[in-house]
Structure formats: C-alpha cells, structure tokens
Design a protein around this motif. Structure first.
Motif, PDB file in Angstrom:
ATOM      1  N   ALA A 111       1.596  -7.873  -8.999  1.00 39.58           N
ATOM      2  CA  ALA A 111       2.600  -8.793  -8.434  1.00 39.58           C
ATOM      3  C   ALA A 111       2.939  -8.402  -7.005  1.00 39.58           C
ATOM      4  CB  ALA A 111       3.849  -8.801  -9.300  1.00 39.58           C
ATOM      5  N   ASN A 112       2.996  -7.108  -6.732  1.00 40.13           N
ATOM      6  CA  ASN A 112       3.330  -6.634  -5.387  1.00 40.13           C
ATOM      7  C   ASN A 112       2.283  -7.010  -4.343  1.00 40.13           C
ATOM      8  OD1 ASN A 112       5.929  -5.542  -5.471  1.00 40.13           O
ATOM      9  ND2 ASN A 112       5.159  -3.716  -6.491  1.00 40.13           N
ATOM     10  N   ARG A 113       1.036  -7.193  -4.769  1.00 43.99           N
ATOM     11  CA  ARG A 113       0.019  -7.635  -3.806  1.00 43.99           C
ATOM     12  C   ARG A 113       0.384  -9.008  -3.241  1.00 43.99           C
ATOM     13  NH1 ARG A 113      -4.498  -5.767  -7.522  1.00 43.99           N
ATOM     14  NH2 ARG A 113      -4.867  -7.970  -7.777  1.00 43.99           N
ATOM     15  N   ILE A 114       1.056  -9.820  -4.022  1.00 42.01           N
ATOM     16  CA  ILE A 114       1.523 -11.127  -3.548  1.00 42.01           C
ATOM     17  C   ILE A 114       2.889 -10.992  -2.888  1.00 42.01           C
ATOM     18  CG2 ILE A 114       2.279 -13.426  -4.277  1.00 42.01           C
ATOM     19  CD1 ILE A 114       0.146 -13.191  -6.530  1.00 42.01           C
ATOM     20  N   ASP A 144      -1.617 -19.897  -6.036  1.00 40.59           N
ATOM     21  CA  ASP A 144      -2.072 -20.675  -4.886  1.00 40.59           C
ATOM     22  C   ASP A 144      -3.435 -20.137  -4.435  1.00 40.59           C
ATOM     23  OD1 ASP A 144      -2.433 -22.050  -2.516  1.00 40.59           O
ATOM     24  OD2 ASP A 144      -0.827 -21.008  -1.451  1.00 40.59           O
ATOM     25  N   PRO A 145      -4.479 -20.982  -4.420  1.00 41.97           N
ATOM     26  CA  PRO A 145      -5.816 -20.507  -4.052  1.00 41.97           C
ATOM     27  C   PRO A 145      -5.888 -19.870  -2.661  1.00 41.97           C
ATOM     28  CG  PRO A 145      -5.945 -22.708  -4.988  1.00 41.97           C
ATOM     29  CD  PRO A 145      -4.491 -22.398  -4.806  1.00 41.97           C
ATOM     30  N   VAL A 146      -5.163 -20.401  -1.702  1.00 41.30           N
ATOM     31  CA  VAL A 146      -5.172 -19.828  -0.357  1.00 41.30           C
ATOM     32  C   VAL A 146      -4.572 -18.419  -0.380  1.00 41.30           C
ATOM     33  CG1 VAL A 146      -4.298 -20.085   2.002  1.00 41.30           C
ATOM     34  CG2 VAL A 146      -5.099 -22.095   0.741  1.00 41.30           C
ATOM     35  N   LEU A 147      -3.484 -18.262  -1.116  1.00 37.39           N
ATOM     36  CA  LEU A 147      -2.838 -16.953  -1.246  1.00 37.39           C
ATOM     37  C   LEU A 147      -3.765 -15.960  -1.946  1.00 37.39           C
ATOM     38  CD1 LEU A 147      -0.206 -15.371  -0.833  1.00 37.39           C
ATOM     39  CD2 LEU A 147       0.539 -16.235  -3.045  1.00 37.39           C
ATOM     40  N   LEU A 148      -4.420 -16.393  -3.006  1.00 36.55           N
ATOM     41  CA  LEU A 148      -5.335 -15.511  -3.737  1.00 36.55           C
ATOM     42  C   LEU A 148      -6.528 -15.112  -2.873  1.00 36.55           C
ATOM     43  CD1 LEU A 148      -5.226 -17.170  -7.267  1.00 36.55           C
ATOM     44  CD2 LEU A 148      -4.057 -15.093  -6.504  1.00 36.55           C
ATOM     45  N   ASP A 149      -7.024 -16.043  -2.056  1.00 37.74           N
ATOM     46  CA  ASP A 149      -8.107 -15.714  -1.131  1.00 37.74           C
ATOM     47  C   ASP A 149      -7.644 -14.670  -0.113  1.00 37.74           C
ATOM     48  OD1 ASP A 149      -9.899 -17.406  -2.340  1.00 37.74           O
ATOM     49  OD2 ASP A 149      -9.699 -19.012  -0.867  1.00 37.74           O
ATOM     50  N   GLY A 162      -9.074 -10.804   0.442  1.00 42.19           N
ATOM     51  CA  GLY A 162      -9.709 -10.467   1.713  1.00 42.19           C
ATOM     52  C   GLY A 162     -10.676 -11.518   2.203  1.00 42.19           C
ATOM     53  N   THR A 163     -10.674 -12.668   1.543  1.00 44.83           N
ATOM     54  CA  THR A 163     -11.567 -13.757   1.942  1.00 44.83           C
ATOM     55  C   THR A 163     -10.763 -14.901   2.523  1.00 44.83           C
ATOM     56  OG1 THR A 163     -11.493 -14.736  -0.259  1.00 44.83           O
ATOM     57  CG2 THR A 163     -13.283 -13.174   0.199  1.00 44.83           C
ATOM     58  N   GLY A 164      -9.555 -14.585   3.042  1.00 43.51           N
ATOM     59  CA  GLY A 164      -8.601 -15.592   3.517  1.00 43.51           C
ATOM     60  C   GLY A 164      -9.218 -16.677   4.360  1.00 43.51           C
TER      61      GLY A 164
END
Length: 106
Positions: A41-44, A94-99, A103-105
């Motif tokens: 969770a902290n990664r987000i 959110d796919p953008v957030l997960l990317d 590291g594939t933002g």
C-alpha cells in the motif's frame, strides 16, 4: 475509534484470510502478511505524501504530510481514509498509477 477498542478488535476482514496457514502456507505469519500488505500500500500512498503503518497487529495508522493521523481497521478502509486526508480520491487499481509504480510509467 479509541485505542482500546482497536486493540480488542472485532471480526477479521476477509482480506486477512490469506494469513491463515491453511490458506497461505505455514511459513508466513499473520504479522508478516500485514507488514507485506502495508508495504505494498505504501508504494502507492507515498506518491501522495501518505504513509501506512501496522498498529499492534490489529489496525493500521495512516499518516499525512502535516502529521495528521487516522486509525483504520482494514486495508480496504485505508483508501477512503487516504481520500479524506488528501481531499481527493485515490484509486489503487488505476492503470497509470500501477505503471508508474512498476517503473513503466506513461
């Protein structure tokens, strides 16, 4: 919720079920699983200036950049508390957030 009520706790949320040895494996303790989930969770949350910590294995403490704190009972409740602290929604899927986290933002 007061600290004593948080320590006494109630029924487990279904997300805590994977910490049961018959579900997840005997090598993983409930505490280790909670810490693993808080780290995920902290990664987000760190992207939004927030931090999540386990509190006595019975609740989570969400902290904001100004020192504001909120005790939440379950991991799913973290996202509602984070939205209140931030003043806007946070979609952990959110796919953008997960990317971005992967590291594939975009």
């Amino acid at each position: 919720m007061c600290g004593v009520c948080g320590m006494l706790g109630g029924e487990e949320h279904w997300t805590a079920e994977s910490a049961r040895p018959e579900v997840f494996g005997a090598g993983r303790t409930r505490r280790a699983e909670r810490l693993h989930r808080a780290a995920a969770a902290n990664r987000i949350l760190t992207l939004f200036g927030l931090r999540l910590d386990d509190w006595q294995g019975s609740a989570f403490v969400l902290s904001g950049p100004t020192g504001q704190r909120e005790i939440v009972d379950t991991l799913p409740a973290v996202w509602a508390a984070a939205a209140r602290m931030r003043g806007g929604t946070i979609d952990p899927l959110d796919p953008v957030l997960l990317d971005r986290i992967a590291g594939t933002g975009r």
